[in-house]
Enzyme design. Structure first.
Site, PDB file in Angstrom:
ATOM      1  N   ARG A 273     -10.326 -11.206   1.886  1.00 47.87           N
ATOM      2  CA  ARG A 273     -11.114 -12.389   1.473  1.00 47.87           C
ATOM      3  C   ARG A 273     -10.583 -13.861   1.297  1.00 47.87           C
ATOM      4  NH1 ARG A 273     -11.373  -9.161  -4.229  1.00 47.87           N
ATOM      5  NH2 ARG A 273     -11.295  -7.419  -2.995  1.00 47.87           N
TER       6      ARG A 273
ATOM      7  N   LYS B  44       0.929  -1.202  -0.294  1.00 43.94           N
ATOM      8  CA  LYS B  44       0.036  -0.040  -0.057  1.00 43.94           C
ATOM      9  C   LYS B  44       0.810   1.296  -0.107  1.00 43.94           C
ATOM     10  CE  LYS B  44      -3.867  -1.667   2.604  1.00 43.94           C
ATOM     11  NZ  LYS B  44      -4.853  -1.728   1.409  1.00 43.94           N
TER      12      LYS B  44
HETATM   13  N1  BES Z   1      -8.212  -3.631   4.163  1.00 44.55           N
HETATM   14  C1  BES Z   1      -8.411  -3.290   2.929  1.00 44.55           C
HETATM   15  C2  BES Z   1      -9.380  -2.575   2.608  1.00 44.55           C
HETATM   16  C3  BES Z   1      -9.675  -1.022   3.180  1.00 44.55           C
HETATM   17  C4  BES Z   1      -9.555  -0.087   2.479  1.00 44.55           C
HETATM   18  C5  BES Z   1     -10.077  -1.037   4.369  1.00 44.55           C
HETATM   19  C6  BES Z   1      -9.544   1.269   2.881  1.00 44.55           C
HETATM   20  C7  BES Z   1     -10.354   0.331   5.061  1.00 44.55           C
HETATM   21  C8  BES Z   1     -10.088   1.373   4.424  1.00 44.55           C
HETATM   22  C9  BES Z   1      -8.364  -4.393   1.967  1.00 44.55           C
HETATM   23  O1  BES Z   1      -7.620  -5.413   2.370  1.00 44.55           O
HETATM   24  C10 BES Z   1      -7.680  -3.897   0.477  1.00 44.55           C
HETATM   25  O2  BES Z   1      -6.897  -3.790   0.566  1.00 44.55           O
HETATM   26  N2  BES Z   1      -8.772  -4.002  -0.462  1.00 44.55           N
HETATM   27  C11 BES Z   1      -8.378  -3.685  -1.524  1.00 44.55           C
HETATM   28  C12 BES Z   1      -8.693  -4.615  -2.491  1.00 44.55           C
HETATM   29  C13 BES Z   1      -8.288  -4.621  -4.101  1.00 44.55           C
HETATM   30  C14 BES Z   1      -6.605  -5.131  -4.019  1.00 44.55           C
HETATM   31  C15 BES Z   1      -8.891  -5.490  -4.992  1.00 44.55           C
HETATM   32  C16 BES Z   1      -8.829  -2.313  -1.837  1.00 44.55           C
HETATM   33  O3  BES Z   1      -9.784  -2.050  -1.527  1.00 44.55           O
HETATM   34  O4  BES Z   1      -8.205  -1.540  -2.699  1.00 44.55           O
HETATM   35 MN    MN Z   2      -5.696  -5.322   1.830  1.00 42.67          MN
END
Ligand code: BES
Ligand code: MN
Ligand code: ZN
Length: 500
Positions: A353, A279
């Site tokens: 997931r 990230k």
């Molecule tokens: N924990 C994150 C989702 C999230 C994003 C929670 C912002 C709280 C605030 C999750 O694990 C994630 O990183 N999701 C990705 C999925 C993508 C790679 C398909 C996302 O939402 O960017």
């Molecule tokens: Mn994630």
């Protein structure tokens, strides 16, 4: 917080540093207090009477000279007519009362609880108790007091004053509100702990402690048993971290032996750096909140037990970190999930997931009557619904509807998105049965569609809480910046309603 119900004597003689009265929109737009309490306390000629407003945010504080009775009487505009009152309005009114007490540096207050044809006495008392207990919560564990001019005021005691005289059902409702809000606060405390102090094994420790305190059966699975279970997806997420994963199982046996349980599953990702698909740094510290679903499930189980709900209920929380150590799972890797379905990991940041699919598959062994999972799963739900609604999707329209209704009652509102078969094609992989991401379109739906592949024909719904589990704390009096504890009360309310 210490909560009491005021049962005897006129308001004038209620000894409190602060009595808070709601101001409603009355006939002809005139401000009015329930049972004309304001007039009783002040006499009709008090000058401040003309300053009262029913509009939300309006505040009048008056000081009384008499040696007995309330020292201060405060009037807070509720922004509603009596006929528009609902639980959320009372929750926010009670929260405002706590904020006022804090600004006056008062730790003890009394609250006149409004009720009407649209909100009966017990519902109003439950909501008032919730608003007070939720608003008074703070995360202070890691503050030593160094650098603070003044320790913040913590409201420690409140008296609820029924407008229509007391009844036993109001006392019961107040107690129910306290249990629900304390559970939500428990979730908030857990959420607030940073990643280094709330690892998967720390969460498991807390689950054991709460289990002992509330009489829940707790089982914790470590790496060895997770391997024996074949939970390849959960293990794959954990393999880039020095911290071992855990799967927590909490059982409340409130129903008959053999009665199919209601199952709650929560994502307990204690820190999500994104893994190899790292990230960006901005705001990454908030990813300590990626265990919010797990915290809510653990906390909801304490409420289910505390309320003695006559149902079998099981909470399941898979927990891991998502880091990028030398043995981390890589884009392109294929993992075998507990169900046997193989998954190509395209993006290691879509880890929620992965840990959930093994937990859902594990939960199927309990032959649930219905199953609800909650997870901070996608950034896309924040784009779609912002911070005011949980995204809800599922295989069972009844369960989805029940969650929406429960959300209306608790103020933790849910809004549905479709889960049509067409979205499944976005998850097709060249190499494996599925890939773990479905591309840019409908990110919240394809994440839910991924989970859907693992629940078979169990009535199931998924709550995406990425936009609602924590936040800036603005606009709602009983929230503060940081952890919200959502959807602890929602899950508990759903179980309550399912238990008839
Ligand atoms: N924990 C994150 C989702 C999230 C994003 C929670 C912002 C709280 C605030 C999750 O694990 C994630 O990183 N999701 C990705 C999925 C993508 C790679 C398909 C996302 O939402 O960017
Ligand atoms: Mn994630
Ligand atoms: Zn995550």
């Amino acid at each position: 917080m210490d909560l009491h119900l005021h049962t005897t004597g006129p308001l004038k003689e209620l000894s409190t540093p602060l009595l808070v009265l709601p101001v409603l929109k009355g006939d002809g737009g005139q401000p009015t207090t329930p049972g004309h309490a304001g007039r009783e306390l002040a006499g009709p000629d008090e000058r401040w009477q003309g300053d009262l407003r029913w509009q939300p945010g309006s505040r009048v504080v008056s000081y009384r000279d008499s040696a007995s009775g309330p020292r201060r009487v405060a009037f807070l505009g509720m922004g509603k007519e009596a006929g528009e009152l609902d639980s959320e309005a009372v929750r926010r009114f009670a929260g405002e009362a706590v904020r006022l007490a804090e600004s006056l540096r008062v730790t003890d207050l009394a609250l006149l609880v409004p009720q009407s044809t649209t909100l009966d006495g017990p519902a109003a008392h439950q909501a008032a108790a919730e608003g007070l207990v939720l608003a008074a919560w703070r995360f202070r564990e890691l503050k030593t007091g160094v650098g603070e001019d003044e320790a913040p005021t913590l409201v420690a005691r409140a008296t609820l004053v029924p407008v229509g005289g007391e009844s036993s059902s109001e006392a019961e409702a107040m107690e129910r509100g306290r249990i629900l809000a304390e559970a939500e606060n428990r979730a908030r405390t857990l959420q607030s702990r940073p990643g280094n102090l709330a690892t998967p094994s720390d969460l498991a420790q807390v689950a054991m402690e709460w289990g002992r305190e509330f009489g829940l059966e707790v089982d914790v699975l470590g790496p060895e048993r997770l391997r024996a279970e074949g939970m390849g997806a959960l293990l794959a997420v954990a393999q880039g971290s020095a911290q071992e994963p855990r799967l927590m199982v909490l059982r409340h046996r409130g129903g008959d032996e053999g009665e199919p349980p209601l199952v709650l599953v929560g994502k307990g990702l204690t820190f999500d750096a994104g893994g190899i698909s790292l990230k960006p740094p901005k705001g990454m510290e908030d990813m300590k909140f990626d265990m919010s679903g797990g915290a809510a499930v653990l906390a909801a189980m304490t409420a289910v037990a505390g309320l003695g709900i006559p149902r079998n209920v099981v909470g399941v929380v898979p927990s891991s970190e998502n880091l990028l150590g030398a043995s981390a799972v890589k884009p392109g890797d294929v993992v075998t999930t507990r169900s046997g379905i193989t998954v190509e990991v395209i993006n290691t940041d879509a880890e929620g997931r992965l840990i959930l699919c093994d937990a859902l598959d594990y939960a199927l062994e309990m032959e649930p009557e219905a199953m609800v999972d909650c997870a901070t799963l996608t950034g896309a739900v924040v784009i779609g619904l912002g911070h005011h609604a949980i995204g809800v999707l599922g295989t069972d329209d009844e369960v989805v509807k029940e969650l929406q209704d429960a959300g209306e009652a608790t103020g933790e509102r849910c809004w549905p998105l479709p889960l049509w078969d067409e979205y499944r094609t976005q998850l097709e992989s060249e190499t494996a049965d599925l890939k773990n991401v479905g591309g840019r379109p409908a990110g919240t739906i394809t994440a839910a569609m991924f989970l859907r592949q693992f629940v078979k024909d169990t009535p199931w719904a998924h709550l995406d809480i990425a936009g609602t589990a924590y936040g800036e704390g603005t606009g709602v009096s009983y929230l503060r910046k940081g952890a919200y504890g959502v959807p602890t009360r929602l899950l508990t309310e759903w179980v309550l309603r399912r238990s008839g």
